[in-house]
Design a protein around this motif. Sequence first.
Motif, mmCIF file in Angstrom:
data_model
loop_
_atom_site.group_PDB
_atom_site.id
_atom_site.type_symbol
_atom_site.label_atom_id
_atom_site.label_comp_id
_atom_site.label_asym_id
_atom_site.label_seq_id
_atom_site.Cartn_x
_atom_site.Cartn_y
_atom_site.Cartn_z
ATOM 1 N N SER A 264 12.672 4.625 -6.166
ATOM 2 C CA SER A 264 12.759 5.988 -5.637
ATOM 3 C C SER A 264 13.357 5.977 -4.233
ATOM 4 N N PRO A 265 13.811 7.120 -3.739
ATOM 5 C CA PRO A 265 14.402 7.181 -2.398
ATOM 6 C C PRO A 265 13.404 6.887 -1.282
ATOM 7 N N THR A 266 12.101 6.930 -1.596
ATOM 8 C CA THR A 266 11.096 6.680 -0.562
ATOM 9 C C THR A 266 10.367 5.351 -0.743
ATOM 10 N N THR A 267 10.875 4.489 -1.632
ATOM 11 C CA THR A 267 10.302 3.155 -1.776
ATOM 12 C C THR A 267 10.572 2.357 -0.506
ATOM 13 N N ILE A 268 9.534 1.763 0.076
ATOM 14 C CA ILE A 268 9.741 0.935 1.267
ATOM 15 C C ILE A 268 9.754 -0.537 0.866
ATOM 16 N N VAL A 269 10.547 -1.322 1.594
ATOM 17 C CA VAL A 269 10.726 -2.742 1.290
ATOM 18 C C VAL A 269 10.134 -3.575 2.426
ATOM 19 N N MET A 270 9.238 -4.496 2.053
ATOM 20 C CA MET A 270 8.585 -5.357 3.032
ATOM 21 C C MET A 270 8.821 -6.825 2.689
ATOM 22 N N HIS A 271 8.690 -7.667 3.693
ATOM 23 C CA HIS A 271 8.874 -9.119 3.544
ATOM 24 C C HIS A 271 8.170 -9.759 4.739
ATOM 25 N N PRO A 272 7.396 -10.820 4.535
ATOM 26 C CA PRO A 272 6.677 -11.412 5.662
ATOM 27 C C PRO A 272 7.579 -12.185 6.625
ATOM 28 N N LEU A 273 8.794 -12.469 6.192
ATOM 29 C CA LEU A 273 9.752 -13.237 6.983
ATOM 30 C C LEU A 273 9.230 -14.666 7.231
ATOM 31 N N PRO A 274 10.111 -15.655 7.387
ATOM 32 C CA PRO A 274 11.561 -15.494 7.411
ATOM 33 C C PRO A 274 12.130 -15.260 6.001
ATOM 34 N N ARG A 275 13.239 -14.550 5.952
ATOM 35 C CA ARG A 275 13.962 -14.443 4.684
ATOM 36 C C ARG A 275 15.123 -15.434 4.753
ATOM 37 N N ASP A 276 15.374 -16.045 3.639
ATOM 38 C CA ASP A 276 16.450 -17.029 3.556
ATOM 39 C C ASP A 276 17.746 -16.287 3.253
ATOM 40 N N ASP A 291 19.356 -0.062 6.225
ATOM 41 C CA ASP A 291 18.832 0.906 5.269
ATOM 42 C C ASP A 291 17.441 1.352 5.751
ATOM 43 N N PRO A 292 17.187 2.644 5.852
ATOM 44 C CA PRO A 292 15.885 3.102 6.361
ATOM 45 C C PRO A 292 14.707 2.702 5.483
ATOM 46 N N ARG A 293 14.973 2.349 4.216
ATOM 47 C CA ARG A 293 13.889 1.908 3.343
ATOM 48 C C ARG A 293 13.421 0.497 3.698
ATOM 49 N N LEU A 294 14.237 -0.242 4.437
ATOM 50 C CA LEU A 294 13.898 -1.608 4.832
ATOM 51 C C LEU A 294 12.921 -1.552 6.004
ATOM 52 N N ALA A 295 11.690 -1.985 5.768
ATOM 53 C CA ALA A 295 10.639 -1.881 6.791
ATOM 54 C C ALA A 295 10.313 -3.219 7.430
ATOM 55 N N ILE A 296 11.083 -4.270 7.145
ATOM 56 C CA ILE A 296 10.676 -5.614 7.541
ATOM 57 C C ILE A 296 10.608 -5.809 9.053
ATOM 58 N N PHE A 297 11.448 -5.119 9.803
ATOM 59 C CA PHE A 297 11.404 -5.298 11.253
ATOM 60 C C PHE A 297 10.301 -4.444 11.875
ATOM 61 N N ARG A 298 10.052 -3.258 11.318
ATOM 62 C CA ARG A 298 8.889 -2.483 11.749
ATOM 63 C C ARG A 298 7.611 -3.253 11.425
#
Length: 343
Positions: A264-276, A291-298
């Motif tokens: 959906s347009p409001t799905t948020i994406v998270m990742h604990p990092l680091p990402r390869d 992309d505003p759905r990418l929340a990994i830095f927040r």
Amino acid sequence: MSSHLLSVDSLSRDYVEHLMQLADRMEPFAQRRQVTRVLEGAVLGNLFFEASTRTRISFHAAFSRLGGSVCDTTGFTFSSMAKGESLYDTSRVMGGYVDAVVLRHPDQGAVAEFAEATQVPVINGGDGPGEHPSQALLDLYTIEKEFARLGKRLEGAHLLLTGDLKHGRTVHSLIKLLSLFGPLRITLVSPPGLEMPRHLIDLVASRGHRVEQRESLANDFGDLDVIYTTRIQKERFTDEMSETFAGISQDFIVDRAFLDKRCSPTTIVMHPLPRDSRPGANDLNVDLNGDPRLAIFRQADNGIPMRMAIFANLLRVEEYIERDAQDVRWFVPPSYGVDDRTL
């Protein structure tokens, strides 16, 4: 609540909600609007015997923003453990030097063993494939903040956990923490052989949550609220496993096309990092940057207020946080990244 933070197993829902409220109080200090010196004179021992960037520096920054000072050590090479010193001896000695310890160790259970020998608070910064409780707390804090912004509630949410669910200590802690809330719908997708441990699935299901396992991302996830994807933990593979997983299918990659087509347009994406970010790494794709759905830095930013809250709670200074708070005097940028965007 123990004087240590070793596992999500020791946390109650009430305590977790208290920590999130405390993290909210830490936001002015974490966002560099105000300064507090509530831990002035206190010393943190930051002991990392396994690679880390975000967790180590995040804990260091959190303690410093409370006014404390930090002593760091990284790797076994520059530690007396390289000379055969036991965890017990190291723990007892460190207890005489510092007021709190954050420990990361490659062996599951090592942090709990370390904590048995000291009365100063010990925080598990990651123990091999075991747990990472502070990461789970900041992840839940991130989900709550993102949902508040989007007008959503955690109750009834649909979350997708994908990637290396067998070795990923962040997802082990997170799924246990999520199980304290809800009811939730949790979908698990991982390459064959890297599935979530069965006992964790059974635990979450026993608490009334709907848990579904799928073999790929080749399905529609239109009602999905959160994607939490993790890196393939190749450093925990045996030689045999390295050969088996050398050519993992591209079907497990979360990228812009997957989000646009199946979420959906409001799905948020998270990742604990680091990402390869290397080609063929089968990790969260960099085409989502901006992309505003990418929340990994927040999500990473939220590690500071949450870890400040953990320190303030364990060292019992909550009531003093706002006393003598002052506005900062240095330049603080209006945003931390050049392409930070929110939904």
